[in-house]
Design a protein around this motif. Structure first.
Motif, PDB file in Angstrom:
ATOM      1  N   THR A   1      -2.519   3.828   3.060  1.00 40.96           N
ATOM      2  CA  THR A   1      -2.972   3.960   4.392  1.00 40.96           C
ATOM      3  C   THR A   1      -3.922   4.934   4.677  1.00 40.96           C
ATOM      4  O   THR A   1      -3.994   6.089   3.764  1.00 40.96           O
ATOM      5  CB  THR A   1      -1.601   4.452   5.109  1.00 40.96           C
ATOM      6  OG1 THR A   1      -1.099   5.437   4.631  1.00 40.96           O
ATOM      7  CG2 THR A   1      -0.711   2.896   5.295  1.00 40.96           C
TER       8      THR A   1
ATOM      9  N   VAL B   1       0.787  -1.141   0.058  1.00 34.59           N
ATOM     10  CA  VAL B   1      -0.050   0.141   0.069  1.00 34.59           C
ATOM     11  C   VAL B   1       0.957   1.244  -0.079  1.00 34.59           C
ATOM     12  O   VAL B   1       1.952   1.255   0.699  1.00 34.59           O
ATOM     13  CB  VAL B   1      -0.736  -0.046   1.380  1.00 34.59           C
ATOM     14  CG1 VAL B   1      -1.975  -1.327   1.145  1.00 34.59           C
ATOM     15  CG2 VAL B   1      -0.374   0.040   2.747  1.00 34.59           C
TER      16      VAL B   1
ATOM     17  N   VAL C   1      -6.283   0.747   6.178  1.00 38.49           N
ATOM     18  CA  VAL C   1      -5.970   0.603   4.585  1.00 38.49           C
ATOM     19  C   VAL C   1      -7.246   1.174   3.809  1.00 38.49           C
ATOM     20  O   VAL C   1      -8.466   0.561   4.253  1.00 38.49           O
ATOM     21  CB  VAL C   1      -5.447  -0.587   4.021  1.00 38.49           C
ATOM     22  CG1 VAL C   1      -5.283  -0.531   2.613  1.00 38.49           C
ATOM     23  CG2 VAL C   1      -3.998  -1.142   4.775  1.00 38.49           C
TER      24      VAL C   1
END
Length: 320
Positions: free
Chosen positions: A134, A74, A125
């Motif tokens: 995030t 991510v 997330v």
């Protein structure tokens, strides 16, 4: 020379992964054509999309391929902050793409990427236009290790600000003090956690811009009384006249930070009218501009201190 078939539209206007090309039925031979550029391991783009073009793409389109090329990746830290629109200090930009993977996994290692690993709990997330990144709260906490307390407080004020219907396209704040406290509580022991706790304590709901927050913090650092933030000035009949950026009702001192927009002729006229109205209520207005904020905002602090002193304030314990 045979002209190759154009790539599917989703692959033609932003970086893509080899797996995405496979899913669209693009052959590996087609990907070896001279007009397909390798950006990183298993990440490519068409050569017409040069570096300048990529920089013009919205952040989520520039970064999606890098979160898809490796499982459980991510966007995080400054990269996620850019996507969320955080007010970031330009001097802290390292020019790298920040990618986070869960603790226990290997960080991404590739050119131009700063790989991180760390704990990710439920709700930390999000997905924005296909980009996994995030959450705002987790991003704020991840920045705590490298940013100053002032910069963290500026971002906290940005997150907890309650939108104004006349200016904003939303009705709810991006975060609350409770949600920021919750992220701190879940990640006890994380690097930068003490700075995050202090920044949260210093944050206040109501600041409309980073300079307002920086000015408020500079006044506190100079041991001046803490001002109210965007509290309305009312007359004796309860009529609302204005909401100064910062104010000291006890001393009838209002402080306004005037950005570049205040130099327009129509805005100058409105500002003059505003000052005349609150002066009629017995208030003093202190107008602060960008030049007053240079050098740790000493000039701004001196202007406010002088106005408070003229109104009767003296250094020492605040009156009850």
């Amino acid at each position: 020379m045979r002209i190759p078939e154009p790539l599917p539209a989703p692959l033609s206007f932003e970086p893509f992964t080899v797996d995405e090309a496979d899913a669209y039925g693009v052959s590996r031979g087609r990907l070896r054509h001279g007009r397909i550029v390798r950006l990183s391991r298993s990440i490519k783009c068409v050569d017409a999309l040069d570096l300048a073009d990529q920089q013009q793409l919205p952040p989520h389109r520039r970064y999606r391929a890098y979160t898809r090329v490796t499982l459980y990746s991510v966007a995080s830290h400054r990269t996620a902050a850019e996507v969320w629109g955080f007010p970031l200090p330009a001097a802290q930009n390292d020019g790298l793409l920040h990618i986070l993977r869960p603790a226990g996994m290997a960080p991404q290692r590739r050119e131009g990427v700063c790989g991180h690993t760390g704990r990710l709990f439920s709700g930390e997330v999000c997905v924005v236009d296909g980009l996994a990144l995030t959450s705002r709260e987790k991003t704020w906490l991840d920045l705590a290790h490298r940013l100053s307390i002032v910069d963290l407080t500026v971002i906290a004020d940005f997150l907890i600000r309650v939108p104004r219907p006349e200016y904003d396209q939303r009705v709810a704040p991006y975060a609350t003090k409770s949600s920021l406290q919750a992220i701190i509580s879940r990640h006890g022991g994380k690097r930068g956690i003490r700075k995050a706790r202090l920044a949260l304590e210093l944050s206040r709901v109501g600041a409309d811009s980073p300079p307002e927050t920086r000015l408020r913090l500079a006044l506190a650092e100079a041991s001046l009384p803490e001002p109210q933030v965007n509290e309305p000035i009312q007359d004796d009949d309860g009529g609302l006249h204005h909401q100064p950026d910062l104010s000291y009702p006890l001393y009838r001192v209002a402080v306004e930070y005037e950005g570049a927009g205040h130099s327009r002729t129509d805005q100058v006229e409105r500002d003059i009218g505003r000052e005349e109205r609150i002066r009629g209520l017995g208030w003093t207005e202190v107008r602060i501009s960008r030049r007053h904020m240079l050098g740790d905002a000493r000039a701004a602090v001196n202007k406010v201190r002088a106005a408070l002193a003229a109104a009767g304030w003296r250094p020492g314990p605040s009156p009850a």
